[in-house]
Write a protein that holds these residues in place. Structure first.
Motif, PDB file in Angstrom:
ATOM      1  N   SER A  13       9.926   8.407  -5.031  1.00 32.82           N
ATOM      2  CA  SER A  13      11.306   8.303  -5.498  1.00 32.82           C
ATOM      3  C   SER A  13      12.217   7.783  -4.387  1.00 32.82           C
ATOM      4  N   PRO A  14      11.985   6.536  -3.948  1.00 36.87           N
ATOM      5  CA  PRO A  14      12.721   6.005  -2.788  1.00 36.87           C
ATOM      6  C   PRO A  14      14.140   5.546  -3.083  1.00 36.87           C
ATOM      7  N   GLY A  15      14.531   5.478  -4.351  1.00 37.44           N
ATOM      8  CA  GLY A  15      15.887   5.082  -4.692  1.00 37.44           C
ATOM      9  C   GLY A  15      16.209   3.666  -4.236  1.00 37.44           C
ATOM     10  N   PRO A  16      17.483   3.412  -3.873  1.00 38.38           N
ATOM     11  CA  PRO A  16      17.903   2.049  -3.497  1.00 38.38           C
ATOM     12  C   PRO A  16      17.322   1.574  -2.169  1.00 38.38           C
ATOM     13  N   HIS A  17      16.763   2.497  -1.382  1.00 41.90           N
ATOM     14  CA  HIS A  17      16.156   2.092  -0.112  1.00 41.90           C
ATOM     15  C   HIS A  17      15.078   1.029  -0.325  1.00 41.90           C
ATOM     16  N   LEU A  18      14.288   1.193  -1.373  1.00 46.60           N
ATOM     17  CA  LEU A  18      13.158   0.293  -1.593  1.00 46.60           C
ATOM     18  C   LEU A  18      13.621  -1.140  -1.811  1.00 46.60           C
ATOM     19  N   ASN A  19      14.717  -1.328  -2.544  1.00 42.65           N
ATOM     20  CA  ASN A  19      15.213  -2.680  -2.763  1.00 42.65           C
ATOM     21  C   ASN A  19      15.670  -3.320  -1.453  1.00 42.65           C
ATOM     22  N   ARG A  20      16.330  -2.530  -0.587  1.00 42.70           N
ATOM     23  CA  ARG A  20      16.757  -3.066   0.712  1.00 42.70           C
ATOM     24  C   ARG A  20      15.552  -3.398   1.583  1.00 42.70           C
ATOM     25  N   PHE A  21      14.521  -2.573   1.515  1.00 42.04           N
ATOM     26  CA  PHE A  21      13.273  -2.825   2.237  1.00 42.04           C
ATOM     27  C   PHE A  21      12.693  -4.176   1.839  1.00 42.04           C
ATOM     28  N   LEU A  22      12.610  -4.415   0.539  1.00 38.32           N
ATOM     29  CA  LEU A  22      12.003  -5.650   0.032  1.00 38.32           C
ATOM     30  C   LEU A  22      12.912  -6.858   0.221  1.00 38.32           C
ATOM     31  N   ALA A  23      14.206  -6.657   0.068  1.00 36.33           N
ATOM     32  CA  ALA A  23      15.146  -7.772   0.182  1.00 36.33           C
ATOM     33  C   ALA A  23      15.236  -8.291   1.612  1.00 36.33           C
ATOM     34  N   THR A  24      15.099  -7.393   2.604  1.00 38.63           N
ATOM     35  CA  THR A  24      15.221  -7.812   4.007  1.00 38.63           C
ATOM     36  C   THR A  24      13.891  -8.258   4.603  1.00 38.63           C
ATOM     37  N   LEU A  25      12.812  -8.112   3.853  1.00 39.97           N
ATOM     38  CA  LEU A  25      11.495  -8.473   4.387  1.00 39.97           C
ATOM     39  C   LEU A  25      11.408  -9.960   4.728  1.00 39.97           C
ATOM     40  N   SER A  26      12.147 -10.784   3.991  1.00 44.61           N
ATOM     41  CA  SER A  26      12.128 -12.217   4.270  1.00 44.61           C
ATOM     42  C   SER A  26      12.755 -12.542   5.627  1.00 44.61           C
ATOM     43  N   ALA A  46      12.208   3.458  -9.299  1.00 42.73           N
ATOM     44  CA  ALA A  46      12.438   2.411  -8.290  1.00 42.73           C
ATOM     45  C   ALA A  46      11.205   1.535  -8.050  1.00 42.73           C
ATOM     46  N   PRO A  47       9.989   2.089  -7.931  1.00 46.30           N
ATOM     47  CA  PRO A  47       8.831   1.212  -7.738  1.00 46.30           C
ATOM     48  C   PRO A  47       8.599   0.263  -8.908  1.00 46.30           C
ATOM     49  N   GLU A  48       8.802   0.746 -10.123  1.00 48.73           N
ATOM     50  CA  GLU A  48       8.612  -0.111 -11.298  1.00 48.73           C
ATOM     51  C   GLU A  48       9.658  -1.234 -11.330  1.00 48.73           C
ATOM     52  N   GLU A  49      10.889  -0.914 -10.963  1.00 48.87           N
ATOM     53  CA  GLU A  49      11.932  -1.944 -10.895  1.00 48.87           C
ATOM     54  C   GLU A  49      11.597  -2.992  -9.839  1.00 48.87           C
ATOM     55  N   ALA A  50      11.086  -2.540  -8.700  1.00 48.01           N
ATOM     56  CA  ALA A  50      10.704  -3.466  -7.630  1.00 48.01           C
ATOM     57  C   ALA A  50       9.555  -4.359  -8.068  1.00 48.01           C
ATOM     58  N   ARG A  53      10.919  -7.104 -10.123  1.00 50.78           N
ATOM     59  CA  ARG A  53      11.875  -7.985  -9.443  1.00 50.78           C
ATOM     60  C   ARG A  53      11.225  -8.848  -8.362  1.00 50.78           C
ATOM     61  N   TYR A  54      10.184  -8.340  -7.697  1.00 48.90           N
ATOM     62  CA  TYR A  54       9.601  -9.046  -6.552  1.00 48.90           C
ATOM     63  C   TYR A  54       8.165  -9.472  -6.882  1.00 48.90           C
ATOM     64  N   PRO A  55       7.910 -10.760  -6.985  1.00 50.73           N
ATOM     65  CA  PRO A  55       6.571 -11.237  -7.363  1.00 50.73           C
ATOM     66  C   PRO A  55       5.474 -10.859  -6.371  1.00 50.73           C
ATOM     67  N   ASN A  56       5.840 -10.605  -5.130  1.00 47.08           N
ATOM     68  CA  ASN A  56       4.824 -10.281  -4.120  1.00 47.08           C
ATOM     69  C   ASN A  56       4.564  -8.788  -4.028  1.00 47.08           C
ATOM     70  N   ALA A  57       5.157  -7.984  -4.911  1.00 49.25           N
ATOM     71  CA  ALA A  57       4.971  -6.536  -4.876  1.00 49.25           C
ATOM     72  C   ALA A  57       3.807  -6.116  -5.765  1.00 49.25           C
ATOM     73  N   ARG A  58       3.082  -5.107  -5.329  1.00 53.36           N
ATOM     74  CA  ARG A  58       1.987  -4.518  -6.088  1.00 53.36           C
ATOM     75  C   ARG A  58       2.203  -3.005  -6.122  1.00 53.36           C
ATOM     76  N   LEU A  59       1.907  -2.391  -7.252  1.00 55.47           N
ATOM     77  CA  LEU A  59       2.100  -0.944  -7.401  1.00 55.47           C
ATOM     78  C   LEU A  59       0.735  -0.265  -7.494  1.00 55.47           C
ATOM     79  N   LEU A  60       0.518   0.696  -6.615  1.00 51.77           N
ATOM     80  CA  LEU A  60      -0.732   1.456  -6.605  1.00 51.77           C
ATOM     81  C   LEU A  60      -0.414   2.934  -6.800  1.00 51.77           C
ATOM     82  N   PRO A  61      -0.478   3.437  -8.032  1.00 56.85           N
ATOM     83  CA  PRO A  61      -0.273   4.878  -8.231  1.00 56.85           C
ATOM     84  C   PRO A  61      -1.425   5.655  -7.597  1.00 56.85           C
ATOM     85  N   THR A  62      -1.097   6.650  -6.786  1.00 62.18           N
ATOM     86  CA  THR A  62      -2.151   7.409  -6.108  1.00 62.18           C
ATOM     87  C   THR A  62      -2.654   8.575  -6.947  1.00 62.18           C
ATOM     88  N   GLY A  63      -1.951   8.889  -8.021  1.00 60.91           N
ATOM     89  CA  GLY A  63      -2.384   9.972  -8.889  1.00 60.91           C
ATOM     90  C   GLY A  63      -1.747  11.309  -8.568  1.00 60.91           C
TER      91      GLY A  63
END
Length: 295
Positions: A13-26, A46-50, A53-63
């Motif tokens: 549950s990273p909230g808006p932090h995750l979008n800033r993480f991904l947006a500044t990666l470039s 937030a992970p599902e939204e990312a 939004r970001y084609p280079n993102a992959r989601l790995l649910p750990t269970g």
């Protein structure tokens, strides 16, 4: 993906932090990057939204909430294969914001340090101050005095030496680096079997740095690379519980370093001292939290 640099981040549950993480990666690199979100049970979407939004993102649910090190290990096993051309990958918290060329500068430093198993940037707190992310290993005296007197005597010499906070930032080998942002050499990481999964949270980066050193690798601080870390967004949800977890992990780390039968009294002393300190700081945390609610 074999040419992509893999960036692993553990989400909870990273909230808006995750979008800033991904947006500044470039800002950090021009290289092709694949971001693996090892998700420990987020409920904020937030992970599902990312992912959308970001084609280079992959989601790995750990269970489930496996803890930091276990989630990283799961992502590395899933997304780094023998066919990959990169011997490096990034591990970073989702509340990191990347500075200009920060990843490229780390990779350039790795070429200068062929025995580096981990490399870490200079980390700034949100107020711009430098976080002491490159430290000595916590010896019994240095680490013990830091733990005992640190909360009450902030400027004590043991804490300053352990945290190396009075040293000017310079590129150098250190005891361990903050796990909030690391460039890791895959061959070194695999040699020591990755993160020790007994650590649910806290001390997994100290342990990783120590085991890399024992295996002949170096942990290299690279202050020319900078990131900002808005630390505590997840741990702040229940500070008392997390303070207790920190002391449990500290005992696991120290007990591993003094495993002989004749060191039993030392382990008992460490356990008792940490339990007493944990009780003190947890009660103090709960008292402050209750006082804050009443205001």
């Amino acid at each position: 993906m074999s040419d992509d640099l893999v960036v692993v981040t553990v989400t909870y549950s990273p909230g808006p932090h995750l979008n800033r993480f991904l947006a500044t990666l470039s800002h950090a690199t021009d290289r092709p990057v694949t971001v693996v979100m090892a998700d420990n049970g987020s409920t904020d979407g937030a992970p599902e939204e990312a992912l959308a939004r970001y084609p280079n993102a992959r989601l790995l649910p750990t269970g489930g909430n496996l803890g930091y090190g276990s989630a990283v290990n799961r992502a590395v096993a899933e997304y780094l294969t023998d066919s990959d051309n990169n011997d490096f990958f990034i591990v970073a918290n989702p509340d990191v914001q990347w500075g200009p060329r920060s990843i490229d500068i780390l990779l350039e430093a790795a070429a200068r340090w062929p025995h580096a198993g981990s490399l870490g940037p200079l980390i700034r707190d949100p107020d711009g101050s430098v976080y002491p992310s490159a430290r000595h290993q916590p010896s019994l005296v240095r680490g013990g005095m830091h733990a005992v007197v640190g909360p009450f005597w902030k400027s004590n010499p043991w804490t300053a030496e352990y945290r190396q906070e009075r040293r000017e930032p310079s590129e150098r080998a250190v005891g361990w680096l903050s796990g909030s942002c690391l460039l890791l050499r895959r061959s070194a990481f695999e040699e020591i079997s990755g993160f020790d999964e007994r650590y649910f949270m806290y001390m997994e980066d100290v342990d990783l740095g120590d085991r890399l050193s024992r295996a002949g690798w170096q942990n290299v601080y690279v202050p020319a690379a900078e990131v900002l870390h808005d630390k505590g967004h997840a741990t702040g949800k229940d500070p008392a519980r997390n303070l207790a977890a920190h002391h449990t992990s500290t005992y696991t780390f120290l007990a591993d370093r003094y495993p002989r039968w004749w060191q039993g009294p030392l382990r008992w002393t460490i356990r008792s001292s940490l339990a007493a300190r944990a009780d003190l700081v947890v009660r103090n945390s709960r008292r402050k939290r209750a006082k804050g609610r009443r205001k």
